[in-house]
Scaffold this active site. Structure first.
Site, mmCIF file in Angstrom:
data_model
loop_
_atom_site.group_PDB
_atom_site.id
_atom_site.type_symbol
_atom_site.label_atom_id
_atom_site.label_comp_id
_atom_site.label_asym_id
_atom_site.label_seq_id
_atom_site.Cartn_x
_atom_site.Cartn_y
_atom_site.Cartn_z
ATOM 1 N N HIS A 156 30.498 2.305 18.256
ATOM 2 C CA HIS A 156 30.821 1.189 17.362
ATOM 3 C C HIS A 156 32.300 1.208 17.006
ATOM 4 O O HIS A 156 32.697 1.500 15.878
ATOM 5 C CB HIS A 156 29.959 1.260 16.104
ATOM 6 C CG HIS A 156 28.496 1.134 16.385
ATOM 7 N ND1 HIS A 156 27.546 1.092 15.390
ATOM 8 C CD2 HIS A 156 27.813 1.005 17.560
ATOM 9 C CE1 HIS A 156 26.335 0.967 15.934
ATOM 10 N NE2 HIS A 156 26.483 0.921 17.245
ATOM 11 N N ASP A 205 26.962 -4.553 20.138
ATOM 12 C CA ASP A 205 26.357 -3.858 18.996
ATOM 13 C C ASP A 205 26.455 -4.702 17.730
ATOM 14 O O ASP A 205 27.021 -4.279 16.732
ATOM 15 C CB ASP A 205 27.042 -2.495 18.816
ATOM 16 C CG ASP A 205 26.976 -1.660 20.073
ATOM 17 O OD1 ASP A 205 26.140 -0.751 20.134
ATOM 18 O OD2 ASP A 205 27.749 -1.932 21.031
ATOM 19 N N HIS A 241 27.976 0.428 22.739
ATOM 20 C CA HIS A 241 27.297 1.670 22.348
ATOM 21 C C HIS A 241 28.043 2.417 21.256
ATOM 22 O O HIS A 241 27.463 2.684 20.205
ATOM 23 C CB HIS A 241 27.064 2.557 23.565
ATOM 24 C CG HIS A 241 26.043 3.633 23.335
ATOM 25 N ND1 HIS A 241 24.816 3.387 22.744
ATOM 26 C CD2 HIS A 241 26.055 4.970 23.632
ATOM 27 C CE1 HIS A 241 24.121 4.520 22.684
ATOM 28 N NE2 HIS A 241 24.848 5.486 23.209
ATOM 29 N N TYR A 296 19.252 -5.082 16.032
ATOM 30 C CA TYR A 296 18.982 -3.794 15.365
ATOM 31 C C TYR A 296 17.799 -3.924 14.412
ATOM 32 O O TYR A 296 17.509 -5.001 13.925
ATOM 33 C CB TYR A 296 20.230 -3.371 14.567
ATOM 34 C CG TYR A 296 21.322 -2.807 15.428
ATOM 35 C CD1 TYR A 296 21.297 -1.479 15.837
ATOM 36 C CD2 TYR A 296 22.380 -3.598 15.848
ATOM 37 C CE1 TYR A 296 22.301 -0.948 16.633
ATOM 38 C CE2 TYR A 296 23.382 -3.084 16.647
ATOM 39 C CZ TYR A 296 23.340 -1.762 17.027
ATOM 40 O OH TYR A 296 24.329 -1.236 17.825
ATOM 41 N N HIS A 311 26.072 -1.089 28.872
ATOM 42 C CA HIS A 311 26.025 -0.791 27.438
ATOM 43 C C HIS A 311 26.695 0.534 27.117
ATOM 44 O O HIS A 311 27.481 0.638 26.171
ATOM 45 C CB HIS A 311 24.587 -0.771 26.926
ATOM 46 C CG HIS A 311 24.478 -0.393 25.487
ATOM 47 N ND1 HIS A 311 25.040 -1.164 24.481
ATOM 48 C CD2 HIS A 311 23.915 0.691 24.865
ATOM 49 C CE1 HIS A 311 24.814 -0.591 23.309
ATOM 50 N NE2 HIS A 311 24.147 0.545 23.511
ATOM 51 N N HIS A 354 29.245 8.771 20.370
ATOM 52 C CA HIS A 354 28.412 9.129 21.521
ATOM 53 C C HIS A 354 29.198 9.832 22.628
ATOM 54 O O HIS A 354 28.633 10.615 23.385
ATOM 55 C CB HIS A 354 27.736 7.886 22.090
ATOM 56 C CG HIS A 354 26.727 7.277 21.171
ATOM 57 N ND1 HIS A 354 25.643 7.974 20.685
ATOM 58 C CD2 HIS A 354 26.640 6.024 20.642
ATOM 59 C CE1 HIS A 354 24.927 7.185 19.901
ATOM 60 N NE2 HIS A 354 25.509 6.010 19.853
ATOM 61 N N ASN A 413 20.243 0.466 24.262
ATOM 62 C CA ASN A 413 19.142 1.372 23.955
ATOM 63 C C ASN A 413 18.314 0.900 22.776
ATOM 64 O O ASN A 413 17.094 1.068 22.743
ATOM 65 C CB ASN A 413 19.655 2.799 23.729
ATOM 66 C CG ASN A 413 20.733 2.887 22.666
ATOM 67 O OD1 ASN A 413 21.822 2.327 22.832
ATOM 68 N ND2 ASN A 413 20.463 3.583 21.580
ATOM 69 N N ASP A 452 22.804 -3.711 22.690
ATOM 70 C CA ASP A 452 22.351 -3.512 21.318
ATOM 71 C C ASP A 452 22.498 -4.837 20.587
ATOM 72 O O ASP A 452 23.237 -4.977 19.602
ATOM 73 C CB ASP A 452 23.108 -2.375 20.628
ATOM 74 C CG ASP A 452 22.500 -1.013 20.954
ATOM 75 O OD1 ASP A 452 21.529 -0.960 21.740
ATOM 76 O OD2 ASP A 452 23.001 -0.004 20.439
#
Length: 329
Positions: free
Chosen positions: A250, A48, A248, A84, A213, A222, A119, A81
């Site tokens: 953070h 990420d 996923h 971004y 991920h 999440h 994602n 990720d």
């Protein structure tokens, strides 16, 4: 990449896999990565991250470079990720260089990067991240949907987890997802689960590590991923997987399974972090940190050691495990 006989044939097959993004994504292709002369392996895990150096991405990258040199790492794993907010727009998107090539500049990080899609990567041109064009721009980059890295003492199984998650297929926020070579979902997921199960069963490596991920278990924003717990976790348990690594969420966290030997590690703190998010979880929480950072993994045939570091390179947490080898190993 591989110590096989019939090298011309192997070269052709490997080139097909790397340079043809339309190659069947459910088939787990195998890459080979040698250990050091003492049969040890060191690597970093980051997730990420791709924000053009912002949200402390550059600071985390600098500390990765320092620890990469200290540990003499063999490669880097990205848990997805990668870019971004909406992946890459195409193979000529300058964000690839602005968020990757121009950020991870330390000498110790000029090693192979093995990456999965997250994602947010699927919200852009997901196929672009699989393209040989990016490898020509930066030869470190190797991103595929699902694949295996055979590192002799460890088999790393990289799994494309985004298609498992139902909500992305009917996103209420109306995000676009690049489902080329993936749809229909049920067939893609079924093929992937079948191939992963077969590959895990065939593995004879002392250590089995699965990388995805999305988290199996997480106490952050999440939380757990129900689709993975239902469809993927039983296969991991049945086949003696030691570690599951993900991004996923953070943050940095370590959760131990209460009904199997599996250890869950989240390393999704490569740039923007989520402060103050904490949920209850059914398994055994060992460590949680809601700031930026990354993870290292050092492995021998009998020992594994994981360390978490913050944005300043401070060691936050250490976990180690020793296992008895089967006589045939």
């Amino acid at each position: 990449m591989a110590g096989h006989d019939h090298k011309p044939l192997v070269l052709v097959l490997v080139l097909m896999v790397i340079f043809d993004p339309s190659f069947s994504s459910a088939e787990l292709q195998r890459f080979h990565h040698s250990t050091k002369n003492d049969e040890s392996l060191s690597l970093l895990v980051i997730g990420d991250w791709g924000r053009n150096g912002n949200f402390n991405q550059s600071q985390v990258a600098a500390q990765m470079g320092r620890m990469g040199e200290e540990l003499d790492i063999d490669f880097v794993i990205s848990t997805g990720d990668n870019f971004y907010d909406n992946g890459l727009e195409g193979v000529d998107d300058k964000q690839f260089e602005d968020s990757f090539t121009n950020i991870y500049t330390a000498k110790s990080l000029q090693k192979q990067w093995y990456s999965v899609l997250g994602n947010h990567d699927y919200r852009g041109d997901a196929v672009a991240q699989l393209s040989p064009v990016l490898r020509k721009i930066d030869s470190r980059w190797l991103c595929m949907r699902s694949f295996i890295v055979d590192a002799q003492i460890v088999d790393f199984f990289f799994v494309d987890t985004t298609p498992f998650v139902f909500k992305y297929w009917d996103d209420p926020e109306d995000h676009h997802y690049d489902w080329r070579d993936v749809a229909p979902r049920h067939q893609y997921v079924a093929d992937l689960v079948k191939d992963l199960d077969a590959a895990l069963r065939e593995s004879t490596a002392p250590w089995k590590v699965v990388v995805g991920h999305h988290p199996m278990r997480s106490i952050s924003e999440h939380g757990d991923t129900p689709e993975l717990l239902e469809q993927l976790l039983p296969i991991l348990k049945a086949n003696g997987v030691d570690l599951y690594l993900n991004g996923h969420d953070h943050c940095l966290e370590h959760i131990s399974s209460t009904d199997s030997p599996i250890q869950y590690f989240t390393s999704g703190a490569g740039s923007k972090a989520w402060r103050g998010v904490y949920k209850q979880n059914a398994d055994d929480l060992r460590f949680f940190y809601d700031g930026q950072g990354f993870m290292s993994l050092q492995v021998t045939k009998t020992d594994a050691k994981i360390m978490f570091y913050d944005v300043d390179g401070r060691r936050l947490y250490e976990w180690s495990m020793t296992k008895q080898l089967h006589p045939s190993m």
